[in-house]
Enzyme design. Structure first.
Site, PDB file in Angstrom:
ATOM      1  CE  LYS A   1      -2.019  -1.191   3.908  1.00  0.00           C
ATOM      2  NZ  LYS A   1      -1.488  -2.422   4.181  1.00  0.00           N
TER       3      LYS A   1
ATOM      4  NE  ARG B   1      -4.875  -1.424   9.945  1.00  0.00           N
ATOM      5  CZ  ARG B   1      -3.619  -0.763   9.340  1.00  0.00           C
ATOM      6  NH1 ARG B   1      -3.771   0.314   8.787  1.00  0.00           N
ATOM      7  NH2 ARG B   1      -2.547  -1.786   9.369  1.00  0.00           N
TER       8      ARG B   1
ATOM      9  NE  ARG C   1       7.804  -2.021   6.268  1.00  0.00           N
ATOM     10  CZ  ARG C   1       6.393  -2.067   6.334  1.00  0.00           C
ATOM     11  NH1 ARG C   1       5.775  -1.623   5.382  1.00  0.00           N
ATOM     12  NH2 ARG C   1       5.802  -2.409   7.476  1.00  0.00           N
TER      13      ARG C   1
ATOM     14  NE  ARG D   1       5.878  -0.148  10.422  1.00  0.00           N
ATOM     15  CZ  ARG D   1       4.721  -0.227   9.639  1.00  0.00           C
ATOM     16  NH1 ARG D   1       4.682   0.209   8.360  1.00  0.00           N
ATOM     17  NH2 ARG D   1       3.731  -0.923  10.104  1.00  0.00           N
TER      18      ARG D   1
ATOM     19  NE  ARG E   1       1.987  -4.726  11.285  1.00  0.00           N
ATOM     20  CZ  ARG E   1       3.161  -4.761  10.431  1.00  0.00           C
ATOM     21  NH1 ARG E   1       4.453  -5.218  11.227  1.00  0.00           N
ATOM     22  NH2 ARG E   1       3.119  -4.034   9.473  1.00  0.00           N
TER      23      ARG E   1
HETATM   24  P1  AP5 Z   1       4.811  -1.678   1.819  1.00  0.00           P
HETATM   25  O1  AP5 Z   1       4.518  -0.711   0.464  1.00  0.00           O
HETATM   26  O2  AP5 Z   1       5.696  -0.878   3.114  1.00  0.00           O
HETATM   27  O3  AP5 Z   1       3.580  -2.518   2.317  1.00  0.00           O
HETATM   28  P2  AP5 Z   1       2.272  -1.895   3.253  1.00  0.00           P
HETATM   29  O4  AP5 Z   1       1.401  -2.431   2.558  1.00  0.00           O
HETATM   30  O5  AP5 Z   1       2.224  -0.349   3.132  1.00  0.00           O
HETATM   31  O6  AP5 Z   1       2.487  -2.282   4.731  1.00  0.00           O
HETATM   32  P3  AP5 Z   1       2.374  -1.627   6.138  1.00  0.00           P
HETATM   33  O7  AP5 Z   1       3.260  -2.852   7.077  1.00  0.00           O
HETATM   34  O8  AP5 Z   1       2.945  -0.369   6.163  1.00  0.00           O
HETATM   35  O9  AP5 Z   1       0.818  -1.920   6.317  1.00  0.00           O
HETATM   36  P4  AP5 Z   1       0.418  -2.123   7.524  1.00  0.00           P
HETATM   37  O10 AP5 Z   1      -1.283  -1.992   7.239  1.00  0.00           O
HETATM   38  O11 AP5 Z   1       0.643  -3.214   8.355  1.00  0.00           O
HETATM   39  O12 AP5 Z   1       0.949  -0.866   8.458  1.00  0.00           O
HETATM   40  P5  AP5 Z   1       0.298   0.592   8.986  1.00  0.00           P
HETATM   41  O13 AP5 Z   1       1.554   1.600   8.962  1.00  0.00           O
HETATM   42  O14 AP5 Z   1      -0.850   1.175   8.293  1.00  0.00           O
HETATM   43  O15 AP5 Z   1       5.627  -2.726   1.588  1.00  0.00           O
HETATM   44  C1  AP5 Z   1       6.321  -3.786   2.433  1.00  0.00           C
HETATM   45  C2  AP5 Z   1       7.497  -4.442   1.766  1.00  0.00           C
HETATM   46  O16 AP5 Z   1       7.465  -5.243   0.523  1.00  0.00           O
HETATM   47  C3  AP5 Z   1       8.740  -3.411   1.495  1.00  0.00           C
HETATM   48  O17 AP5 Z   1       9.909  -3.670   1.747  1.00  0.00           O
HETATM   49  C4  AP5 Z   1       8.531  -3.102  -0.032  1.00  0.00           C
HETATM   50  O18 AP5 Z   1       9.582  -2.761  -0.699  1.00  0.00           O
HETATM   51  C5  AP5 Z   1       7.945  -4.638  -0.617  1.00  0.00           C
HETATM   52  N1  AP5 Z   1       7.161  -4.620  -1.641  1.00  0.00           N
HETATM   53  C6  AP5 Z   1       5.953  -3.786  -1.844  1.00  0.00           C
HETATM   54  N2  AP5 Z   1       5.655  -4.139  -3.167  1.00  0.00           N
HETATM   55  C7  AP5 Z   1       6.024  -5.241  -3.418  1.00  0.00           C
HETATM   56  C8  AP5 Z   1       5.643  -6.030  -4.513  1.00  0.00           C
HETATM   57  N3  AP5 Z   1       4.742  -5.687  -5.328  1.00  0.00           N
HETATM   58  N4  AP5 Z   1       6.480  -7.104  -4.841  1.00  0.00           N
HETATM   59  C9  AP5 Z   1       7.730  -7.239  -3.946  1.00  0.00           C
HETATM   60  N5  AP5 Z   1       7.774  -6.650  -2.949  1.00  0.00           N
HETATM   61  C10 AP5 Z   1       7.102  -5.333  -2.706  1.00  0.00           C
HETATM   62  O19 AP5 Z   1      -0.083   0.302  10.450  1.00  0.00           O
HETATM   63  C11 AP5 Z   1       0.527   0.216  11.653  1.00  0.00           C
HETATM   64  C12 AP5 Z   1      -0.095   0.085  12.865  1.00  0.00           C
HETATM   65  O20 AP5 Z   1      -0.771   1.285  12.911  1.00  0.00           O
HETATM   66  C13 AP5 Z   1      -1.063  -1.127  12.920  1.00  0.00           C
HETATM   67  O21 AP5 Z   1      -0.843  -2.379  12.932  1.00  0.00           O
HETATM   68  C14 AP5 Z   1      -2.153  -0.331  13.842  1.00  0.00           C
HETATM   69  O22 AP5 Z   1      -1.504  -0.650  15.058  1.00  0.00           O
HETATM   70  C15 AP5 Z   1      -2.054   1.073  13.608  1.00  0.00           C
HETATM   71  N6  AP5 Z   1      -3.177   1.589  12.703  1.00  0.00           N
HETATM   72  C16 AP5 Z   1      -2.841   2.265  11.465  1.00  0.00           C
HETATM   73  N7  AP5 Z   1      -3.990   2.690  10.838  1.00  0.00           N
HETATM   74  C17 AP5 Z   1      -5.018   2.142  11.661  1.00  0.00           C
HETATM   75  C18 AP5 Z   1      -6.339   2.129  11.688  1.00  0.00           C
HETATM   76  N8  AP5 Z   1      -7.008   2.535  10.461  1.00  0.00           N
HETATM   77  N9  AP5 Z   1      -7.081   1.764  12.568  1.00  0.00           N
HETATM   78  C19 AP5 Z   1      -6.472   1.088  13.774  1.00  0.00           C
HETATM   79  N10 AP5 Z   1      -4.993   0.956  13.998  1.00  0.00           N
HETATM   80  C20 AP5 Z   1      -4.226   1.346  12.879  1.00  0.00           C
END
Ligand code: AP5
Length: 215
Positions: free
Chosen positions: A14, A87, A126, A160, A171
């Site tokens: 994402k 979410r 990552r 992270r 997660r």
């Molecule tokens: P990346 O693009 O970083 O993946 P992502 O989908 O953004 O993953 P996140 O871990 O950031 O998602 P998340 O939803 O767990 O975290 P968030 O920060 O929102 O890619 C990942 C890796 O893969 C990278 O190394 C990249 O290079 C590689 N890659 C990318 N695309 C690729 C491809 N096509 N092929 C191969 N490799 C690839 O949330 C974190 C925490 O915050 C949550 O756990 C929760 O505690 C809290 N939180 C956030 N939002 C909310 C909400 N709305 N409600 C409640 N709690 C929330």
């Protein structure tokens, strides 16, 4: 301008795709994960409150994240990429109401489909640039010069606290239990589109571009 949600499990890509859309189309990325991490590093009360919850891979309360999005939307603009929000079903309802209030709407919800087995490798490998946010991977996307960001040259490369196998399992559990019902929610509203998130990042971008139409 188009407003979209990027929907998918942790590591689906994402953030990677959101950065490309910002660069190519001038869209505005609203990542609740980034907002919560910023609150943690600036030491706000809310930041302190969510630190343990996030490290354990659990969801922060709806009230906190809806409040964060409401603040951002109040700043104006359009062409939003909602990354990691909503979410839960209450968050999805709240987003609909907030957009309605602005006379705005959601154009597409893009579900990024990825095999759960691929996520452990993506997440544990990552790292990101602490200055410009560029996303890297130890094996599939290392920096050209070890220890420095390709984009801005910063040596502030970070991992992270929740990017370990134990937090990831939590997660993923939260995703399948609380977030995946949104797939049916948006399907029923007619806004759901799917992309193959297992493809190379450039191929994923091309699929998204096809859904969004000309920039
Ligand atoms: P990346 O693009 O970083 O993946 P992502 O989908 O953004 O993953 P996140 O871990 O950031 O998602 P998340 O939803 O767990 O975290 P968030 O920060 O929102 O890619 C990942 C890796 O893969 C990278 O190394 C990249 O290079 C590689 N890659 C990318 N695309 C690729 C491809 N096509 N092929 C191969 N490799 C690839 O949330 C974190 C925490 O915050 C949550 O756990 C929760 O505690 C809290 N939180 C956030 N939002 C909310 C909400 N709305 N409600 C409640 N709690 C929330």
């Amino acid at each position: 301008m188009t407003n979209i949600i990027l929907l998918g499990p942790p590591g689906a890509g994402k953030g990677t795709q959101a950065r490309i859309l910002v660069e190519q189309r001038g869209m505005v990325q609203l990542s609740t994960g980034d907002m919560l991490r910023a609150a943690q590093s600036s030491g706000t009360e809310m930041g302190k409150k969510v630190t343990e919850v996030m490290a354990a891979g659990k969801l922060v309360t709806d009230e906190i994240v809806i409040g964060l999005i409401e603040e951002k939307l109040a700043e104006g603009g359009t062409g939003f990429i909602f990354d990691g929000f909503p979410r839960t079903l209450p968050q999805a309802d709240a987003l609909g109401a907030l957009l309605d209030k602005r006379g705005d709407k959601l154009d597409s919800v893009i579900e990024m489909k990825v095999d759960p087995e691929a996520l452990v490798d993506r997440i544990t490998g990552r790292f990101t640039c602490g200055q410009c946010g560029e996303v890297y991977h130890d094996r599939t996307k290392p920096t050209h010069n070890a220890g420095a960001c390709d984009v801005c040259g910063s040596t502030d490369l970070r991992r992270r606290a929740d990017d370990n196998e134990e937090s990831l399992r939590k997660r993923l559990f939260e995703y399948y239990q609380k977030t995946s019902p949104l797939i049916g929610y948006y399907y029923a509203k007619g806004t759901l589109r799917g992309v193959d998130g297992m493809a190379e990042p450039e191929a994923v971008s091309a699929q998204i571009a096809k859904i969004l139409g000309p920039a």
